[in-house]
Scaffold this active site. Structure first.
Site, PDB file in Angstrom:
ATOM      1  N   ASP A  13       0.818  -1.221   0.000  1.00 14.76           N
ATOM      2  CA  ASP A  13       0.000   0.000   0.000  1.00 14.76           C
ATOM      3  C   ASP A  13       0.849   1.269   0.000  1.00 14.76           C
ATOM      4  OD1 ASP A  13      -2.308  -1.582   0.233  1.00 14.76           O
ATOM      5  OD2 ASP A  13      -2.056  -1.653   2.406  1.00 14.76           O
ATOM      6  N   LYS A  16       2.225   2.420  -4.961  1.00 15.50           N
ATOM      7  CA  LYS A  16       2.932   1.997  -6.180  1.00 15.50           C
ATOM      8  C   LYS A  16       2.101   2.305  -7.416  1.00 15.50           C
ATOM      9  CE  LYS A  16       3.203  -2.169  -4.584  1.00 15.50           C
ATOM     10  NZ  LYS A  16       2.755  -1.940  -3.208  1.00 15.50           N
ATOM     11  N   GLY A  17       0.758   2.268  -7.257  1.00 16.55           N
ATOM     12  CA  GLY A  17      -0.131   2.518  -8.397  1.00 16.55           C
ATOM     13  C   GLY A  17       0.157   3.863  -9.026  1.00 16.55           C
ATOM     14  N   LYS A  18       0.290   4.874  -8.194  1.00 15.49           N
ATOM     15  CA  LYS A  18       0.529   6.217  -8.723  1.00 15.49           C
ATOM     16  C   LYS A  18       1.908   6.301  -9.397  1.00 15.49           C
ATOM     17  CE  LYS A  18       1.607  10.873  -7.822  1.00 15.49           C
ATOM     18  NZ  LYS A  18       1.603  12.106  -7.101  1.00 15.49           N
ATOM     19  N   ALA A  39      -4.004  -7.404  -4.135  1.00 16.50           N
ATOM     20  CA  ALA A  39      -3.450  -6.055  -4.296  1.00 16.50           C
ATOM     21  C   ALA A  39      -4.564  -5.087  -4.685  1.00 16.50           C
ATOM     22  CB  ALA A  39      -2.390  -6.076  -5.388  1.00 16.50           C
ATOM     23  N   GLY A  40      -4.321  -3.824  -4.477  1.00 20.50           N
ATOM     24  CA  GLY A  40      -5.288  -2.817  -4.904  1.00 20.50           C
ATOM     25  C   GLY A  40      -4.558  -1.546  -5.280  1.00 20.50           C
ATOM     26  N   HIS A  41      -4.814  -1.072  -6.484  1.00 20.75           N
ATOM     27  CA  HIS A  41      -4.175   0.159  -6.928  1.00 20.75           C
ATOM     28  C   HIS A  41      -5.240   1.200  -7.149  1.00 20.75           C
ATOM     29  CE1 HIS A  41      -0.538  -1.865  -7.345  1.00 20.75           C
ATOM     30  NE2 HIS A  41      -0.635  -2.273  -8.571  1.00 20.75           N
ATOM     31  N   GLN A 223       2.082  -5.675  -3.305  1.00 22.13           N
ATOM     32  CA  GLN A 223       2.462  -5.774  -1.878  1.00 22.13           C
ATOM     33  C   GLN A 223       3.825  -5.104  -1.644  1.00 22.13           C
ATOM     34  OE1 GLN A 223       1.320  -9.123  -3.271  1.00 22.13           O
ATOM     35  NE2 GLN A 223      -0.677  -8.245  -2.935  1.00 22.13           N
ATOM     36  N   THR A 298      -7.759  -0.531  -0.240  1.00 21.89           N
ATOM     37  CA  THR A 298      -8.495  -0.528  -1.514  1.00 21.89           C
ATOM     38  C   THR A 298      -9.234  -1.853  -1.709  1.00 21.89           C
ATOM     39  OG1 THR A 298      -6.567   0.624  -2.377  1.00 21.89           O
ATOM     40  CG2 THR A 298      -8.201  -0.017  -3.990  1.00 21.89           C
ATOM     41  N   THR A 299      -8.624  -2.941  -1.251  1.00 22.09           N
ATOM     42  CA  THR A 299      -9.212  -4.255  -1.486  1.00 22.09           C
ATOM     43  C   THR A 299     -10.230  -4.627  -0.420  1.00 22.09           C
ATOM     44  OG1 THR A 299      -7.197  -4.951  -2.585  1.00 22.09           O
ATOM     45  CG2 THR A 299      -8.622  -6.718  -1.831  1.00 22.09           C
ATOM     46  N   LEU A 331       4.413  12.734   1.195  1.00 18.18           N
ATOM     47  CA  LEU A 331       5.162  13.677   2.034  1.00 18.18           C
ATOM     48  C   LEU A 331       4.218  14.760   2.554  1.00 18.18           C
ATOM     49  CD1 LEU A 331       8.061  14.358   3.041  1.00 18.18           C
ATOM     50  CD2 LEU A 331       8.213  15.975   1.157  1.00 18.18           C
ATOM     51  N   ASP A 332       3.212  15.101   1.756  1.00 15.90           N
ATOM     52  CA  ASP A 332       2.228  16.122   2.151  1.00 15.90           C
ATOM     53  C   ASP A 332       1.463  15.718   3.402  1.00 15.90           C
ATOM     54  OD1 ASP A 332       1.371  14.123   0.238  1.00 15.90           O
ATOM     55  OD2 ASP A 332      -0.628  14.994   0.446  1.00 15.90           O
TER      56      ASP A 332
HETATM   57  P1  IMP Z   1      -2.761 -12.532   1.624  1.00 13.94           P
HETATM   58  O1  IMP Z   1      -1.855 -11.990   0.572  1.00 13.94           O
HETATM   59  O2  IMP Z   1      -4.218 -12.276   1.345  1.00 13.94           O
HETATM   60  O3  IMP Z   1      -2.495 -13.994   1.907  1.00 13.94           O
HETATM   61  O4  IMP Z   1      -2.442 -11.772   2.994  1.00 13.94           O
HETATM   62  C1  IMP Z   1      -1.207 -11.946   3.682  1.00 13.94           C
HETATM   63  C2  IMP Z   1      -0.758 -10.627   4.308  1.00 13.94           C
HETATM   64  O5  IMP Z   1      -0.434  -9.715   3.275  1.00 13.94           O
HETATM   65  C3  IMP Z   1      -1.807  -9.922   5.153  1.00 13.94           C
HETATM   66  O6  IMP Z   1      -1.139  -9.213   6.204  1.00 13.94           O
HETATM   67  C4  IMP Z   1      -2.439  -8.934   4.205  1.00 13.94           C
HETATM   68  O7  IMP Z   1      -3.030  -7.848   4.867  1.00 13.94           O
HETATM   69  C5  IMP Z   1      -1.201  -8.527   3.438  1.00 13.94           C
HETATM   70  N1  IMP Z   1      -1.501  -8.021   2.090  1.00 13.94           N
HETATM   71  C6  IMP Z   1      -1.854  -8.725   1.005  1.00 13.94           C
HETATM   72  N2  IMP Z   1      -2.013  -7.916  -0.054  1.00 13.94           N
HETATM   73  C7  IMP Z   1      -1.742  -6.676   0.356  1.00 13.94           C
HETATM   74  C8  IMP Z   1      -1.682  -5.404  -0.301  1.00 13.94           C
HETATM   75  O8  IMP Z   1      -1.909  -5.260  -1.495  1.00 13.94           O
HETATM   76  N3  IMP Z   1      -1.342  -4.357   0.481  1.00 13.94           N
HETATM   77  C9  IMP Z   1      -1.039  -4.477   1.790  1.00 13.94           C
HETATM   78  N4  IMP Z   1      -1.080  -5.623   2.433  1.00 13.94           N
HETATM   79  C10 IMP Z   1      -1.414  -6.733   1.722  1.00 13.94           C
END
Ligand code: IMP
Length: 439
Positions: A13, A16-18, A39-41, A223, A298-299, A331-332
């Site tokens: 989080d 990276k998306g930006k 992941a979520g962007h 991640q 995001t997810t 930074l803002d």
């Molecule tokens: P999993 O990837 O769903 O198995 O989760 C394992 C760990 O990775 C957990 O602590 C999740 O919160 C973390 N995690 C998985 N994907 C992300 C992401 O995109 N951003 C931040 N944490 C993530």
């Protein structure tokens, strides 16, 4: 032409998306090399906010985008994302490619993810519940089903039946849970397969060809380093390799083809999920950062845990990914605090530690040793050059560079593309690195 890997330098989080979006405009191809829809962007392009989970955001700019073999693909989620993009007028045909060697996330992976978390009790990992761990476990156990298998109905049914037979036994004996209906899963997935077919190909060949032709390729990690299966705070990690080495395996390119690695880090630290987090702020400053930085997943929508910047974590990211620079974002968000802190080292069992300890158990016993710097009050979100920033903000950035040992190449001071200060041209840095390597 140079190739660049973007990695998360913290617990994911990082924004990276930006940064990917910023660099993607100068790239020809963007490749995701690990993870799945965990992941979520969020990217803002021309005032429109896009939320993507699996498809690289480069697709919005008409770039060739690849979901590499190191990823795990939930076909239903992916098709929903493709439809979402079409709904926003973004074309994917002939631009989006999915590796035939990527593994499929099956409905049983998602249920197993939830059941395993329940069994872990207070030692749960806090997964995203997307079936990521069980899908990679099947891959390592050599019982996984790959995207390419969807194109051979008989083979797909055979593999599915074998897996479900074994699993139903487990559901009954261990989890006291309903059996899976093999026919229903087969029908669902074969229907999805017919829609995914045009996107499936040998992506490793495609990426290597692009590199051979001198195209600029951007490898986008999901991640972050601290969630890396080998190099993160094990066992509170994800099941893939977000660090830069993962790009080689997860895309099918040799390490000699990577010219530069940039690590994305927030000016503070955040994490979702459970596990130790030495610089976590369980107070009003932590809450203030969460609100001001909009720190909600995001997810999953989960509120993120927030804390001060941790230079030990960033030095670790430099080490395991060979970072050549940092993109320091948000930074803002720190603006308005009277004083800001950076953990420069840890205290562990009475000793000063400069490096990350072995695993989560030891990390939980580390106390951060902080440096304190004066904060800045001004709103910096409209600065366009480094020199426009208040002196204390500039000093903060310079101190981060000194503690981490690599230059800050990009600085982000807001969600918009215009709110990005380039202190270096990242592709030019990659070209320089390639030139140096050639000598
Ligand atoms: P999993 O990837 O769903 O198995 O989760 C394992 C760990 O990775 C957990 O602590 C999740 O919160 C973390 N995690 C998985 N994907 C992300 C992401 O995109 N951003 C931040 N944490 C993530």
């Amino acid at each position: 032409m140079p190739s660049v890997v973007i990695v998360g330098a913290q617990w994911g989080d990082e924004g990276k998306g930006k940064i990917t979006d910023f660099l993607a405009r100068d790239a020809d191809m963007v490749v995701r090399y690990q993870g799945g829809a965990n992941a979520g962007h969020t990217v803002v392009v021309d005032g429109i906010t896009y939320k993507l989970h699996l498809v690289p955001s480069g697709i919005i700019h008409g770039k060739t985008c690849v979901i590499g073999n190191g990823c795990v693909v939930d076909p239903e989620t992916l098709l929903r994302e493709i439809e979402y993009l079409h709904g926003h007028g973004v074309d994917t045909q002939g631009r989006l490619w999915i590796s035939d060697a990527a593994h499929l996330i099956m409905p049983y992976h998602q249920r197993l993810d939830a059941l395993q978390e329940q069994l872990r009790g207070d030692q749960r990992i806090g997964t995203t519940g997307r079936g990521i761990g069980p899908a990679y476990a099947d891959k390592a156990a050599r019982t996984g089903i790959r995207v390419g298998d969807l194109l051979d109905e008989a083979l797909f049914r055979q593999r599915l039946e074998r897996n479900v037979r074994q699993l139903n036994d487990l559901m009954h004996r261990v989890y006291d849970s309903e059996p899976f209906d093999v026919r229903a899963i087969a029908e669902q997935y074969l229907d999805l397969a017919s829609r995914l077919r045009p996107y499936i190909t040998d992506t490793a060949a495609l990426i290597n060809e692009a590199l051979d032709q001198g195209r600029r390729v951007l490898f986008e990690g999901a991640q972050g380093t601290m969630l890396d299966l080998d190099h993160g705070s094990y066992p509170y990690v994800t099941s893939s390799y977000p660090s830069a080495g993962g790009a080689c395996i997860g895309a099918g390119v040799g390490p000699t083809r990577i010219d530069h690695v940039i690590g994305v880090a927030k000016a503070y630290t955040s994490r979702v999920g459970d596990g130790p987090f030495p610089t976590e702020l369980d107070d009003e400053i932590g809450e203030w950062i969460r609100q001001k930085g909009r720190e909600f997943g995001t997810t999953t929508g989960r509120p993120r845990r927030c804390g001060w910047l941790d230079a030990v974590v960033l030095r670790h990211a430099v080490q395991v990914s060979g970072l050549g620079g940092l993109a320091l974002v948000h930074l803002d968000t720190l603006g308005g605090l009277e004083r800001v802190r950076i953990a420069s080292a840890y205290e562990y069992r009475g000793q000063r530690l400069e490096r990350l300890p072995h695993g989560a158990h030891q990390l939980a016993q580390c106390r951060p040793i902080y440096e304190e710097l004066p904060g800045w009050d001004e709103d910096i979100s409209s600065a366009r050059r480094f020199e426009d920033l208040p002196e204390n903000a500039r000093n903060y950035v310079r101190r981060v560079e000194a503690l981490v040992g690599v230059p800050v190449q990009l600085l982000s001071i807001g969600p918009d593309r215009a709110q990005t200060i380039a202190l270096d041209d990242v592709f030019a840095a990659a070209a320089r690195a390639r030139g140096a390597g050639a000598r």
